[in-house]
Design a protein around this motif. Structure first.
Motif, PDB file in Angstrom:
ATOM      1  N   GLN A  76       0.815  -1.212   0.000  1.00  0.00           N
ATOM      2  CA  GLN A  76       0.000   0.000   0.000  1.00  0.00           C
ATOM      3  C   GLN A  76       0.851   1.267   0.000  1.00  0.00           C
ATOM      4  O   GLN A  76       0.336   2.372   0.187  1.00  0.00           O
ATOM      5  N   ASP A  78       3.010   4.365  -1.542  1.00  0.00           N
ATOM      6  CA  ASP A  78       2.859   5.194  -2.731  1.00  0.00           C
ATOM      7  C   ASP A  78       3.801   4.703  -3.819  1.00  0.00           C
ATOM      8  O   ASP A  78       4.919   4.242  -3.533  1.00  0.00           O
ATOM      9  N   ARG A 327      -3.616   2.282  -8.974  1.00  0.00           N
ATOM     10  CA  ARG A 327      -4.594   2.131  -7.901  1.00  0.00           C
ATOM     11  C   ARG A 327      -5.343   0.800  -8.039  1.00  0.00           C
ATOM     12  O   ARG A 327      -5.650   0.153  -7.035  1.00  0.00           O
ATOM     13  N   GLU A 339      -5.656   1.539   0.737  1.00  0.00           N
ATOM     14  CA  GLU A 339      -5.462   2.624   1.693  1.00  0.00           C
ATOM     15  C   GLU A 339      -6.472   2.548   2.842  1.00  0.00           C
ATOM     16  O   GLU A 339      -7.057   3.544   3.270  1.00  0.00           O
TER      17      GLU A 339
END
Length: 445
Positions: A76, A78, A327, A339
């Motif tokens: 998770q 970035d 994503r 997230e």
């Protein structure tokens, strides 16, 4: 203009578009990605991505591609974005994480996840006959050979199932695969599952797509199968047909189902079947290789993707950004959560990313070369277990490793992908950078 491939005597070939669907270099990817999820999470901050960056720099500076975006992340965390080049050759707007790319067959895993959601919800079953949802497929016939006349058939020995649709084992055809009478029959019936350009590019595809998913399905049901259902893997229009299954079972249009259940909840606000005119400044130009030169075949300002397609192509219809597709990948490695927010059930993701091939069907003697197949994407087997992903005809590719949490995406725009070894170079560079970071950590320890 409909989805067209390119003449076989040019560098833009039907075979090249076909091979573009496979994620080349998976072995190199996996060589650098084995190990525990926690180990890679520790290595991640140390990775400088020098080799991955150098690949983009080299290909863009040599004008082999207009632009290059890589999106790489772990779990998770970035992503790291590496990018180079303008949206179009000679342009001055740089490409980046929010640029829009035609992802073609990378649409298939999205459709596969949508179907898996309905399976997990009890609205579909993996081995449920297709005729339960679409009665027109109740009495299918099969060609006596893949190139036989469409009137030369025998009865299907078994029903088509949902599992078979998800894994390209239903016996259906594909214009980029088939030749002879069945391909001509597909073209005449509008079994044309995608689009490339407004330009009059000669090639293997012709005719307009059917005017709706319902019509597409009805016309497809009237044509013979190429192979007996459940007997072999053959790339096909099955994920496009799955779009019709999804809308019948869910009670809403296929594109609306994706928007409401995947794109919206996952925060994917730059993924479209039709690019809004307001977003054209982010759209890349797609190129074709002709005699070694890049020729624009779908310029952004006049792109066919600015028009609403006849129907949402579940096999090759989406345009997306590197940020958006990452994503999607982040949601996959989060087993449906992103997230801290649940988008898809864990079980649905486990269904989609597992090997769903029917018993007795192997990829060993196909152009896939082995492994397994899940819901619209390839699945690693043996030492490659845990990987899932697919690629697109214009050079894009994405893969996740469910064991380690690694996710990787490559975004470029040229056809056919096999005109140059960029995808394999990318995978090799990815593994090289991960191994370099691991080696540095061992030395430091």
């Amino acid at each position: 203009m409909a989805f067209r491939s390119f003449s076989s005597d040019a560098t833009l070939s039907r075979r090249g578009i076909l091979r573009a669907a496979a994620f080349g270099g998976a072995g190199a990817f996996l060589a650098g990605c084995t190990g525990a999820r926690g180990v890679l999470a520790q290595v991640a901050p140390k990775i400088e991505w020098n080799a991955v960056r150098a690949i983009g720099d080299r290909y863009v500076s040599q004008r082999k591609i207009a632009n290059y975006v890589a999106a790489i992340g772990f779990g998770q965390q970035d992503p790291e974005y590496l990018y180079r080049g303008p949206l179009s050759i000679g342009g001055n707007v740089p490409a980046g994480p929010d640029s829009l790319y035609r992802i073609y067959s990378m649409t298939k895993p999205v459709t596969g996840v949508a179907a898996s959601m309905l399976i997990d919800a009890g609205k579909l079953e993996l081995d449920q006959p297709l005729k339960d949802i679409l009665p027109a497929f109740a009495d299918m016939h099969v060609l006596t050979s893949p190139t036989a006349a469409v009137t030369s058939t025998v009865p299907a020995e078994r029903d088509i199932t949902i599992r078979q649709l998800l894994t390209h084992t239903a016996g259906l055809g594909y214009n980029i695969i088939q030749s002879g009478p069945i391909r001509d029959a597909y073209n005449r019936a509008g079994i044309v599952p995608g689009q490339v350009s407004r330009l009059p590019i000669p090639g293997q595809f012709s005719g307009r797509p059917a005017p709706s998913l319902a019509t597409f399905a009805d016309r497809l049901a009237k044509l013979p199968l190429v192979y007996q259902p459940g007997t072999r893997w053959s790339y096909s229009v099955s994920l496009d047909l799955m779009g019709r299954v999804i809308e019948v079972v869910s009670g809403q249009p296929f594109d609306s189902f994706l928007r409401d259940n995947i794109f919206g909840p996952a925060g994917m606000d730059s993924t479209y079947f039709t690019v809004p005119q307001s977003e054209v400044d982010r759209l890349t130009t797609n190129y074709g290789f002709v005699a070694g030169n890049l020729i624009p075949i779908d310029p952004a300002r006049s792109s066919i993707y600015l028009d609403k397609p006849e129907f949402p192509f579940g096999g090759a219809g989406l345009v997306s950004s590197p940020r958006d597709y990452d994503r999607f990948n982040k949601m996959l490695v989060g087993y449906g959560a992103i997230e801290g927010r649940r988008v898809v059930s864990e079980n649905a993701i486990r269904i989609a990313t597992s090997n769903l091939l029917p018993e007795g069907v192997s990829l060993a003697n196909t152009w896939m070369g082995g492994g397994g197949y899940g819901a619209g994407g390839s699945v690693g087997a043996g030492g490659q277990e845990g990987t899932y992903g697919w690629a697109g005809a214009a050079g894009t590719a994405a893969m996740v490793n469910m064991k380690t949490g690694l996710r990787a995406g490559l975004f470029v725009q040229y056809m056919p992908t096999d005109a140059q070894p960029l995808r394999a170079d990318f995978m090799e560079a990815l593994a090289k950078d991960i191994e370099a970071a691991r080696a540095a950590m061992k030395v430091a320890a």
